[in-house]
Design an enzyme around this catalytic site. Structure first.
Site, mmCIF file in Angstrom:
data_model
loop_
_atom_site.group_PDB
_atom_site.id
_atom_site.type_symbol
_atom_site.label_atom_id
_atom_site.label_comp_id
_atom_site.label_asym_id
_atom_site.label_seq_id
_atom_site.Cartn_x
_atom_site.Cartn_y
_atom_site.Cartn_z
ATOM 1 N N SER A 113 -26.942 -58.209 9.336
ATOM 2 C CA SER A 113 -25.625 -58.763 9.021
ATOM 3 C C SER A 113 -25.700 -59.959 8.086
ATOM 4 C CB SER A 113 -24.899 -59.096 10.320
ATOM 5 O OG SER A 113 -23.571 -59.444 10.055
ATOM 6 N N HIS A 114 -25.301 -61.122 8.587
ATOM 7 C CA HIS A 114 -25.195 -62.315 7.749
ATOM 8 C C HIS A 114 -26.481 -63.134 7.738
ATOM 9 C CE1 HIS A 114 -24.022 -62.736 11.874
ATOM 10 N NE2 HIS A 114 -24.465 -63.980 11.833
ATOM 11 N N ASP A 278 -20.071 -60.327 3.982
ATOM 12 C CA ASP A 278 -21.435 -60.654 4.414
ATOM 13 C C ASP A 278 -22.442 -59.570 4.036
ATOM 14 O OD1 ASP A 278 -20.583 -58.720 6.209
ATOM 15 O OD2 ASP A 278 -21.793 -59.547 7.841
ATOM 16 N N ARG A 283 -17.865 -58.520 7.499
ATOM 17 C CA ARG A 283 -17.127 -59.791 7.635
ATOM 18 C C ARG A 283 -16.316 -60.095 6.383
ATOM 19 N NH1 ARG A 283 -20.723 -64.303 10.757
ATOM 20 N NH2 ARG A 283 -21.201 -62.983 12.544
ATOM 21 N N LYS A 377 -15.769 -53.883 12.342
ATOM 22 C CA LYS A 377 -14.940 -54.752 11.526
ATOM 23 C C LYS A 377 -15.197 -54.403 10.064
ATOM 24 C CE LYS A 377 -18.208 -58.525 12.211
ATOM 25 N NZ LYS A 377 -18.800 -58.697 13.525
HETATM 26 C C1 G1P Z 1 -21.803 -63.397 16.117
HETATM 27 C C2 G1P Z 1 -20.317 -63.678 16.205
HETATM 28 C C3 G1P Z 1 -19.610 -62.485 16.804
HETATM 29 C C4 G1P Z 1 -19.923 -61.225 15.994
HETATM 30 C C5 G1P Z 1 -21.424 -61.053 15.883
HETATM 31 C C6 G1P Z 1 -21.777 -59.899 14.961
HETATM 32 O O1 G1P Z 1 -22.335 -63.200 17.407
HETATM 33 O O2 G1P Z 1 -20.060 -64.843 16.950
HETATM 34 O O3 G1P Z 1 -18.230 -62.734 16.839
HETATM 35 O O4 G1P Z 1 -19.370 -60.096 16.601
HETATM 36 O O5 G1P Z 1 -22.012 -62.235 15.342
HETATM 37 O O6 G1P Z 1 -21.305 -60.082 13.665
HETATM 38 P P1 G1P Z 1 -23.099 -64.366 18.233
HETATM 39 O O7 G1P Z 1 -24.203 -64.857 17.348
HETATM 40 O O8 G1P Z 1 -22.078 -65.443 18.450
HETATM 41 O O9 G1P Z 1 -23.553 -63.710 19.503
HETATM 42 ZN ZN ZN Z 2 -22.026 -58.216 9.351
#
Ligand code: G1P
Ligand code: ZN
Length: 544
Positions: A113-114, A278, A283, A377
């Site tokens: 992801s990010h 992202d 995102r 998402k």
């Molecule tokens: C984080 C975000 C959450 C999202 C997830 C995946 O998770 O807070 O809302 O669904 O990334 O993108 P966390 O690191 O807080 O467990």
């Molecule tokens: Zn992502």
């Protein structure tokens, strides 16, 4: 066909987190590490023989190598067909779209992801089920328990598949179909939004936008849909080429990491609209001219304006937000006379609500919004939703949000992250906080009185499953809240997330900086959880 059975030993750390298994690339490169996890997925699925799977990733370092390994394991396990994204590229929402459209058994998404990429960065793998959404906890638990016992995996000995050429080829008895990464997704977007109207709007010469793909997966999608299909000026999409290390950046669309975009939108003669997405394209951050839209507000604005968008014009069945997300959407739901569901953090909790048609729109404060069109998402979907609203209302982003606050009141909101905390200290903080809960109720902190404190537990209204310990909430009598939880996606140490929210109905008081409006709550958070003393940090590492 040469199927090899390779004996292996379990790794003890393959427990999927908030969103799949995420580790540093070096962890995935350990002999058998990826193979074990993939075989654990196949072993815990009921039947993979003769089935079709979707496979792709965000293009980060190790994406291509991992795809070749996974294809060979899939072939050895009797999978009939794998639809794999061209050059290994499939955004997370596009993967979800393809799984649903072709009714496949599921899909594998390769992304962290990010999180940053590159040889020193992170990698990740996530299994999505046949509804297109992330595997629910019972599936991830089964994969994890299998990973602790695994003693062999199956792999086909064969040359690599050419991922650069569209079309079908054979890998043993399995067909590999390299698909256009964008086409199915673009078609789905066209079925939801008023493309003609958006096109008129974008080609009128009066509206300018800048979308920062951050050298991650959204580039090809945004270029094809916004520039080529909808006529946005060439160059409206910046950093559009996916790179293995995201150009050295941190592909997280927030005010800190998407600073190039922020400088453009808050600079001289800015465009009317800005957005970033992202690593894997799920995102989004939405900006207007000199204006930041809080993700929680974005969800509320989309819900309030959904009827302007063809795909949602018949109304919403309900909305859902993750627990730490602000309650702005609840106010819209109340006015629309629909339910607003509060789920634990993580998109997987929305799946059942969407499948059962209890919710149409979902969102998280962490720059995530989406709907029942897929089961993830979706960053570009949110951009198109905003563009559709802007094209119809012919107002600026800021005007739309300010009017929204006037109607519903403003939920001031901020998240403070303390990254890289030593795990033991972070756990101790949470334990102490949990222990202090019974004494908090009724306590006065300046003007604020604690109404309740609890450890959020969610009972899924569709399948009755219960998820406990999902974050500590401290609620005050005026509706303000502080939420504390530890991240489930990090790969180094622990990240403490502190979510702060207050509500202001009076439009004359809607102009404060959120950090100012929330200043008292920020102090209370430290008093209640002793953040500074446990983390040794005087400030959060990141504020969104
Ligand atoms: C984080 C975000 C959450 C999202 C997830 C995946 O998770 O807070 O809302 O669904 O990334 O993108 P966390 O690191 O807080 O467990
Ligand atoms: Zn992502």
């Amino acid at each position: 066909m040469n199927i090899q059975t390779i004996s292996t030993q379990p790794f003890t750390d393959q427990k999927p987190g908030t969103s799949g298994l995420r580790k540093q690339v070096t962890a995935f490169q350990k002999p058998h590490y990826l193979e074990n996890f993939v075989q654990s997925i196949f072993d815990s699925l009921e039947e993979v023989q003769g089935q079709t799977l979707v496979l792709g990733g965000d293009g980060r370092y190790y994406n291509r190598q991992a795809i070749q390994i996974i294809l060979k394991i899939a072939a050895a396990n009797g999978v009939k067909r794998v639809k794999v994204g061209h050059q290994g590229i499939l955004s997370t929402p596009a993967t979800s779209c393809v799984i649903r459209k072709y009714h496949t058994l599921g899909g594998i998404v390769l992304s962290a992801s990010h999180n940053p990429g590159g040889p020193e960065g992170d990698f990740g793998i996530k299994y999505n089920i046949s509804n297109g959404g992330p595997a629910p906890e019972k599936v991830t638990e089964a994969i994890y328990s299998r990973s602790k016992q695994i003693d062999r995996y199956l792999i086909l000995e064969a040359p690599d598949v050419d991922l650069d050429r569209l079309g079908e080829s054979q890998l043993g008895d399995m067909t590999v179909e390299v698909i256009d990464s964008v086409a199915d997704y673009a078609q789905l977007m066209e079925s939801l939004f008023d493309f003609e109207r958006i096109q008129q709007f974008l080609t009128s010469g009066e509206f300018h936008l800048c979308v920062d793909a951050m050298h991650a997966v959204t580039g090809p999608y945004a270029q094809a849909i916004l520039e080529q299909r909808l006529g946005a000026a060439a160059g409206s999409v910046i950093n559009g080429q996916p790179l293995e290390d995201f150009g050295g950046g941190h592909p997280d669309p927030n005010l800190v990491y998407a600073h190039e975009l922020v400088e453009i939108l808050f600079g001289e003669n800015p465009p009317d609209f800005g957005a970033a997405s992202d690593g894997d394209g799920d995102r989004n951050m939405i900006l207007g001219r000199n204006f930041f839209v809080t993700p929680s507000d974005s969800l509320a604005v989309l819900a309030a304006n959904a009827k302007l968008v063809p795909g949602y014009k018949s109304g919403l069945s309900g909305v859902a937000r993750s627990m730490p997300t602000s309650q702005a959407a609840d106010r819209v739901a109340a006015q629309l006379g629909i339910e607003c569901y509060e789920t634990p953090t993580g998109w997987k909790f929305f799946g059942n609500l969407l499948d059962a048609d209890k919710a149409t729109l979902c969102g998280e404060e962490s720059f995530g919004t989406g709907s029942n069109h897929v089961r993830e998402k979706d960053g570009l979907w949110a951009v198109l939703f905003w563009l559709n609203i802007l094209a119809v209302r012919q107002q600026s982003v800021e005007e739309i949000v300010r009017e929204h606050w006037q109607t519903y009141g403003r939920n001031y909101y901020s998240r403070h992250d303390y990254e890289g905390v030593e795990s033991d200290r972070a756990n101790a903080l949470m334990e102490e906080l949990r222990a202090s809960m019974p004494t908090l109720s009724g306590k006065q902190f300046g003007a604020y009185q604690v109404e309740y404190s609890d450890d959020f537990s969610y009972s899924d209204p569709v399948d009755g499953s219960i998820s406990q310990n999902q974050g500590i909430r401290v609620g005050f009598t005026d509706g303000s809240r502080i939420v504390f939880r530890l991240s489930g996606t990090g790969t180094q140490g622990a990240t403490l997330r502190v979510y702060l929210e207050s509500y202001e109905p009076d439009a004359a008081k809607h102009n404060y900086d959120p950090q100012e409006a929330l200043a008292d709550l920020i102090k209370i958070a430290d008093q209640v959880a002793q953040i500074r003393s446990y983390t040794g940090m005087a400030q959060p590492t990141i504020i969104t």
